[in-house]
Scaffold this motif. Sequence first.
Motif, PDB file in Angstrom:
ATOM      1  N   PHE A 148       0.842  -1.198   0.000  1.00  0.00           N
ATOM      2  CA  PHE A 148       0.000   0.000   0.000  1.00  0.00           C
ATOM      3  C   PHE A 148       0.877   1.247   0.000  1.00  0.00           C
ATOM      4  O   PHE A 148       0.607   2.222  -0.719  1.00  0.00           O
ATOM      5  CB  PHE A 148      -0.907  -0.024   1.240  1.00  0.00           C
ATOM      6  CG  PHE A 148      -1.862   1.139   1.332  1.00  0.00           C
ATOM      7  CD1 PHE A 148      -3.073   1.113   0.672  1.00  0.00           C
ATOM      8  CD2 PHE A 148      -1.557   2.255   2.101  1.00  0.00           C
ATOM      9  CE1 PHE A 148      -3.963   2.177   0.763  1.00  0.00           C
ATOM     10  CE2 PHE A 148      -2.428   3.321   2.198  1.00  0.00           C
ATOM     11  CZ  PHE A 148      -3.636   3.276   1.528  1.00  0.00           C
ATOM     12  N   SER A 149       1.941   1.219   0.789  1.00  0.00           N
ATOM     13  CA  SER A 149       2.835   2.373   0.887  1.00  0.00           C
ATOM     14  C   SER A 149       3.533   2.643  -0.440  1.00  0.00           C
ATOM     15  O   SER A 149       3.631   3.793  -0.891  1.00  0.00           O
ATOM     16  CB  SER A 149       3.872   2.147   1.993  1.00  0.00           C
ATOM     17  OG  SER A 149       3.243   2.009   3.254  1.00  0.00           O
ATOM     18  N   HIS A 152       1.248   4.207  -3.086  1.00  0.00           N
ATOM     19  CA  HIS A 152       0.909   5.613  -2.880  1.00  0.00           C
ATOM     20  C   HIS A 152       2.138   6.495  -2.699  1.00  0.00           C
ATOM     21  O   HIS A 152       2.005   7.685  -2.383  1.00  0.00           O
ATOM     22  CB  HIS A 152      -0.025   5.762  -1.682  1.00  0.00           C
ATOM     23  CG  HIS A 152      -1.392   5.184  -1.907  1.00  0.00           C
ATOM     24  ND1 HIS A 152      -1.681   3.866  -1.666  1.00  0.00           N
ATOM     25  CD2 HIS A 152      -2.539   5.752  -2.382  1.00  0.00           C
ATOM     26  CE1 HIS A 152      -2.946   3.633  -1.953  1.00  0.00           C
ATOM     27  NE2 HIS A 152      -3.483   4.747  -2.392  1.00  0.00           N
ATOM     28  N   LYS A 195      -1.678  12.045   0.032  1.00  0.00           N
ATOM     29  CA  LYS A 195      -1.212  11.041  -0.924  1.00  0.00           C
ATOM     30  C   LYS A 195      -2.241   9.943  -1.183  1.00  0.00           C
ATOM     31  O   LYS A 195      -2.277   9.365  -2.284  1.00  0.00           O
ATOM     32  CB  LYS A 195       0.092  10.420  -0.434  1.00  0.00           C
ATOM     33  CG  LYS A 195       1.282  11.381  -0.469  1.00  0.00           C
ATOM     34  CD  LYS A 195       2.562  10.692  -0.020  1.00  0.00           C
ATOM     35  CE  LYS A 195       3.758  11.638  -0.123  1.00  0.00           C
ATOM     36  NZ  LYS A 195       5.025  10.986   0.292  1.00  0.00           N
ATOM     37  N   THR A 196      -3.042   9.624  -0.187  1.00  0.00           N
ATOM     38  CA  THR A 196      -4.013   8.539  -0.352  1.00  0.00           C
ATOM     39  C   THR A 196      -5.392   9.039  -0.763  1.00  0.00           C
ATOM     40  O   THR A 196      -6.226   8.248  -1.215  1.00  0.00           O
ATOM     41  CB  THR A 196      -4.158   7.737   0.958  1.00  0.00           C
ATOM     42  OG1 THR A 196      -4.648   8.605   1.998  1.00  0.00           O
ATOM     43  CG2 THR A 196      -2.817   7.137   1.372  1.00  0.00           C
ATOM     44  N   LEU A 204      -7.816   5.245   6.870  1.00  0.00           N
ATOM     45  CA  LEU A 204      -6.565   4.645   6.414  1.00  0.00           C
ATOM     46  C   LEU A 204      -6.430   3.209   6.922  1.00  0.00           C
ATOM     47  O   LEU A 204      -6.131   2.293   6.151  1.00  0.00           O
ATOM     48  CB  LEU A 204      -5.380   5.484   6.893  1.00  0.00           C
ATOM     49  CG  LEU A 204      -5.064   6.747   6.095  1.00  0.00           C
ATOM     50  CD1 LEU A 204      -4.054   7.596   6.855  1.00  0.00           C
ATOM     51  CD2 LEU A 204      -4.526   6.388   4.717  1.00  0.00           C
ATOM     52  N   ARG A 207      -8.929   1.024   5.221  1.00  0.00           N
ATOM     53  CA  ARG A 207      -8.552   0.706   3.845  1.00  0.00           C
ATOM     54  C   ARG A 207      -7.514  -0.409   3.806  1.00  0.00           C
ATOM     55  O   ARG A 207      -7.606  -1.326   2.985  1.00  0.00           O
ATOM     56  CB  ARG A 207      -8.015   1.962   3.164  1.00  0.00           C
ATOM     57  CG  ARG A 207      -7.541   1.768   1.728  1.00  0.00           C
ATOM     58  CD  ARG A 207      -8.681   1.433   0.788  1.00  0.00           C
ATOM     59  NE  ARG A 207      -9.692   2.464   0.764  1.00  0.00           N
ATOM     60  CZ  ARG A 207      -9.639   3.577   0.008  1.00  0.00           C
ATOM     61  NH1 ARG A 207      -8.588   3.780  -0.775  1.00  0.00           N
ATOM     62  NH2 ARG A 207     -10.629   4.450   0.028  1.00  0.00           N
TER      63      ARG A 207
END
Length: 231
Positions: A148-149, A152, A195-196, A204, A207
């Motif tokens: 995920f990191s 994004h 960013k997300t 967050l 998600r």
Amino acid sequence: MEAAAQSLTTFTLPRPAAPASSGGIDARAAARCAWRVLEEIDYGLILLSAAGELQHANQLGWSELSRARFLHVEEGQVVGESAAVTQELRRGLQAAALGRRHMLMLREGGDVLPVTCVPLLPAEGSATPVLLMLARQSATRNLNVGFFSRTHGLTAAEESVLRHLCDGLQVKEIARAKGVTPSTVRTHLRSLREKTGLRHIRLLAQRVAMLPPMLPTNPTLPATPGRMLHQ
């Protein structure tokens, strides 16, 4: 009320036709793919008979058996690390053999492993297959956070904050854990939102929790279906 009833309507989908041997995947390859599907599920899965005989385990299920924290294999039988755990497991298997789903809370020392015993066929008796579904482990979620990191474009510091959020920590707790000020954590949180595209921080963690599983590739997986202790 009518709309609610419609939303609960179930539909029966037709079973897909068997592929032609000349142009589609053959039965042997289809079986291998079916077993590989089990490897991509981020829950440990262990298939037993109602008597406790090991039939199959996916990657995470086998990992739990190998670690022997709560369960391990002894002469083809899955047993607990203590007599109490073995007794609790047997009760769950007996309930599943009668067609009843049963949840176990296996305890060893200060650790707890939630396990669900799922009957797979209506037949009763010691040959009835029972699926043990183990609770999700934190290691699989860590992989999800990493993917995920990267997706994004998060920095290492932002990813670290996100991991703490997923652990349920608040701003001040994250600051103490990281040895920074709360204002620094809030700066990272602001960047995370930008960013997300998620306006609320609590979204967050939600998600990440809803992401599809991302499991490590295990190069030692056998080429044939199943993984047994004697293989």
